[in-house]
Write a protein that holds these residues in place. Structure first.
Motif, PDB file in Angstrom:
ATOM      1  N   CYS A  10       0.846  -1.203   0.000  1.00 20.52           N
ATOM      2  CA  CYS A  10       0.000   0.000   0.000  1.00 20.52           C
ATOM      3  C   CYS A  10       0.873   1.241   0.000  1.00 20.52           C
ATOM      4  O   CYS A  10       0.586   2.237   0.666  1.00 20.52           O
ATOM      5  N   SER A  11       1.971   1.210  -0.765  1.00 18.77           N
ATOM      6  CA  SER A  11       3.004   2.237  -0.724  1.00 18.77           C
ATOM      7  C   SER A  11       2.514   3.619  -1.140  1.00 18.77           C
ATOM      8  O   SER A  11       2.851   4.630  -0.519  1.00 18.77           O
ATOM      9  N   ASP A  12       1.730   3.682  -2.219  1.00 16.85           N
ATOM     10  CA  ASP A  12       1.318   4.988  -2.720  1.00 16.85           C
ATOM     11  C   ASP A  12       0.370   5.685  -1.753  1.00 16.85           C
ATOM     12  O   ASP A  12       0.491   6.889  -1.505  1.00 16.85           O
ATOM     13  N   THR A  13      -0.560   4.942  -1.191  1.00 14.75           N
ATOM     14  CA  THR A  13      -1.492   5.518  -0.215  1.00 14.75           C
ATOM     15  C   THR A  13      -0.749   5.980   1.024  1.00 14.75           C
ATOM     16  O   THR A  13      -1.019   7.065   1.561  1.00 14.75           O
ATOM     17  N   TYR A  14       0.203   5.175   1.480  1.00 18.05           N
ATOM     18  CA  TYR A  14       0.964   5.541   2.672  1.00 18.05           C
ATOM     19  C   TYR A  14       1.781   6.804   2.422  1.00 18.05           C
ATOM     20  O   TYR A  14       1.841   7.701   3.263  1.00 18.05           O
ATOM     21  N   THR A  15       2.385   6.897   1.247  1.00 16.98           N
ATOM     22  CA  THR A  15       3.283   8.000   0.954  1.00 16.98           C
ATOM     23  C   THR A  15       2.542   9.305   0.693  1.00 16.98           C
ATOM     24  O   THR A  15       2.952  10.373   1.155  1.00 16.98           O
ATOM     25  N   TYR A  16       1.417   9.233  -0.024  1.00  9.98           N
ATOM     26  CA  TYR A  16       0.779  10.471  -0.473  1.00  9.98           C
ATOM     27  C   TYR A  16      -0.529  10.811   0.226  1.00  9.98           C
ATOM     28  O   TYR A  16      -1.027  11.919   0.088  1.00  9.98           O
ATOM     29  N   ASN A  17      -1.136   9.900   0.957  1.00 13.00           N
ATOM     30  CA  ASN A  17      -2.280  10.211   1.804  1.00 13.00           C
ATOM     31  C   ASN A  17      -3.303  11.139   1.157  1.00 13.00           C
ATOM     32  O   ASN A  17      -3.625  12.206   1.664  1.00 13.00           O
ATOM     33  N   LEU A  18      -3.818  10.736   0.005  1.00  9.78           N
ATOM     34  CA  LEU A  18      -4.881  11.492  -0.652  1.00  9.78           C
ATOM     35  C   LEU A  18      -6.225  10.893  -0.258  1.00  9.78           C
ATOM     36  O   LEU A  18      -6.304   9.950   0.512  1.00  9.78           O
ATOM     37  N   GLN A  19      -7.301  11.442  -0.804  1.00 11.25           N
ATOM     38  CA  GLN A  19      -8.634  10.922  -0.499  1.00 11.25           C
ATOM     39  C   GLN A  19      -9.315  10.439  -1.779  1.00 11.25           C
ATOM     40  O   GLN A  19     -10.514  10.611  -1.951  1.00 11.25           O
ATOM     41  N   THR A  20      -8.547   9.810  -2.659  1.00 10.21           N
ATOM     42  CA  THR A  20      -9.121   9.275  -3.890  1.00 10.21           C
ATOM     43  C   THR A  20      -9.901   8.002  -3.587  1.00 10.21           C
ATOM     44  O   THR A  20      -9.783   7.416  -2.507  1.00 10.21           O
ATOM     45  N   GLY A  21     -10.683   7.558  -4.579  1.00  8.83           N
ATOM     46  CA  GLY A  21     -11.436   6.323  -4.399  1.00  8.83           C
ATOM     47  C   GLY A  21     -10.525   5.135  -4.156  1.00  8.83           C
ATOM     48  O   GLY A  21     -10.800   4.294  -3.300  1.00  8.83           O
ATOM     49  N   ILE A  22      -9.427   5.048  -4.909  1.00  9.72           N
ATOM     50  CA  ILE A  22      -8.491   3.942  -4.726  1.00  9.72           C
ATOM     51  C   ILE A  22      -7.921   3.959  -3.319  1.00  9.72           C
ATOM     52  O   ILE A  22      -7.841   2.923  -2.651  1.00  9.72           O
ATOM     53  N   GLN A  23      -7.555   5.123  -2.850  1.00  7.59           N
ATOM     54  CA  GLN A  23      -6.949   5.194  -1.515  1.00  7.59           C
ATOM     55  C   GLN A  23      -7.972   4.891  -0.423  1.00  7.59           C
ATOM     56  O   GLN A  23      -7.609   4.341   0.625  1.00  7.59           O
ATOM     57  N   ARG A  24      -9.240   5.194  -0.656  1.00  9.36           N
ATOM     58  CA  ARG A  24     -10.272   4.796   0.305  1.00  9.36           C
ATOM     59  C   ARG A  24     -10.378   3.269   0.358  1.00  9.36           C
ATOM     60  O   ARG A  24     -10.565   2.674   1.428  1.00  9.36           O
ATOM     61  N   VAL A  25     -10.268   2.629  -0.802  1.00  9.24           N
ATOM     62  CA  VAL A  25     -10.302   1.162  -0.841  1.00  9.24           C
ATOM     63  C   VAL A  25      -9.091   0.590  -0.118  1.00  9.24           C
ATOM     64  O   VAL A  25      -9.210  -0.344   0.689  1.00  9.24           O
TER      65      VAL A  25
END
Length: 431
Positions: A10-25
């Motif tokens: 989950c590297s991209d979510t951890y690094t960039y902490n956005l609120q996109t649909g993918i990151q919510r998943v």
């Protein structure tokens, strides 16, 4: 050999902490690793990719100096996985993010600094995970982003793992940049296509998020003379509970005093926000008073669409846009909206669709295959990207408000149920 450990990237979510649909998943999956372990009977470990290899998120966080941890004010999930960086627009956040990227190696940097490399490598030699033949590396994040494409180890690690007898799997949300290039910006098309054609070499199987997308991916792979297993599961409908320390922006609290329609999703051309704005401007010019609220991050390459929204004569009068809503604010807006409008030309699933149904809110949606699969007869459908048909359907809704209580709601999964469905699919590949 049977899989004994699943490493969830989950590297991209951890690094960039956005609120996109993918990151919510991603957040919803990682926060339920305990449930996955019980269901699958194997160890499940969230990991992030550094320029030295993969590392357990928990180990990474424990290595950070306490003063940095305090400055960023992180909050944790059940599994002690910490994604949220509060006050992320402040200078302190930007400084800490830079330190992470460079010194701790979350992203590969070509800049050579041998002293920094030497010091940081001491930490990674102790904490980098060693993978073996009983591991499954499951990449559930946005594999086409620079978190991966700029890291020279990303595919080397997969190649090495497969040589040992381990397995690699990808969660592919959709392949829209390949099947529908005309509605995706060129930079994303190029980045996605290049990355996807690489992951084909390493993935033992794929998971996607709808039956429709399973068919799309399967057809594309067959066109490339590739035959690999593809399974699908459905995403959960329940939004995270609001946190006690999350407040509602005053602008948002003010908006709900008047009726409004809601759009949720990344601001990009294929999502159709432009035709919704055009439809509402026509209605406003003819005396319509209800507002339109757009919620979502915007892609930096979608400047034309952003300019279209910002240049509207109704912007901040009847047309409102929020690019960084927290969970409380999104819950708040769903709960108080008159209806959701979902105008996408193409989706892999359509998370806002099920979220709105969970709230028993009316939906006006483009008539595309996956929305029929997920939403059934619940939404009012209009012809994709047809402004006139959208206007007519909004007028129809205004004259005859959609009584959703009389409509049969498709079976919606909670996130726990969604993860159980995902685990049922993963079981097929663990032996």
């Amino acid at each position: 050999m049977a899989v004994k450990r699943i490493l969830i990237d989950c590297s991209d979510t951890y690094t960039y902490n956005l609120q996109t649909g993918i990151q919510r998943v991603v957040r919803n999956i990682v926060s339920r690793t305990d449930l996955m372990e019980k269901k699958l009977g194997v160890s499940v470990v969230p990991v992030i990719l550094t320029k030295y290899g993969y590392i357990n998120i928990e180990n990474f966080l424990s290595s950070l100096p306490s003063d940095i941890t305090n400055i960023t004010n992180k909050t944790s999930f059940k599994k002690k996985v910490k994604f949220y960086l509060k006050n992320k627009n402040e200078i302190t956040y930007n400084i800490v993010q830079t330190l992470w990227d460079f010194y701790y190696g979350c992203i590969y940097h070509p800049i050579k600094n041998f002293l920094v490399d030497f010091i940081s490598s001491i930490f990674y030699q102790k904490n980098t995970l060693i993978m073996n033949e009983t591991d499954l590396l499951f990449i559930i994040d946005a594999f086409w982003q620079i978190t991966y494409t700029e890291n020279k180890l990303f595919f080397k690690i997969q190649k090495k793992l497969k040589k040992k007898g381990g397995k690699v799997a990808y969660l592919v949300y959709d392949i829209i940049p390949i099947t529908n290039k005309e509605i995706v910006i060129d930079t994303l098309v190029n980045a996605f296509e290049k990355s996807f054609n690489k992951i084909i070499k390493y993935a033992d199987f794929y998971i996607t998020i709808s039956k429709s997308e399973q068919i799309n991916i399967d057809n594309y792979l067959k066109s490339q003379k590739i035959n690999k297993p593809i399974e699908y599961f459905y995403l959960g409908a329940d939004l995270p509970k609001s946190k006690e320390d999350e407040s509602i922006q005053s602008d948002i609290a003010e908006i709900i005093k008047n009726p409004y329609f809601l759009i949720v999703g990344t601001i990009e051309p294929r999502k159709g926000q432009s035709i919704v704005v055009e439809a509402f401007e026509y209605l406003w010019n003819n005396g319509f008073s209800d507002a339109l609220v757009i919620v979502g991050k915007y892609a930096c390459e979608s400047q034309n669409l952003l300019n279209r929204i910002l240049s509207s004569p109704y912007y901040n009068k009847k047309l409102f846009m929020f690019n960084n809503c927290n969970d409380s604010e999104l819950n708040f807006l769903y709960n108080n909206t008159k209806a959701l409008i979902f105008a996408s030309q193409r989706e892999g699933f359509g998370l806002p669709l099920v979220e709105a149904m969970q709230y028993k809110k009316p939906i006006i949606a483009s008539d595309i295959e996956v929305f029929r699969e997920v939403g059934g007869a619940y939404p009012i459908y209009f012809k994709p990207y047809d402004v006139n048909d959208l206007i007519n359907k909004i007028k129809f809704f205004i004259k005859q408000p959609h009584n959703v209580k009389e409509k049969e709601t498709p079976s919606l999964l909670s996130w726990d149920e969604s993860l159980e469905m995902l685990c049922d699919k993963l079981k097929n590949f663990l032996s």
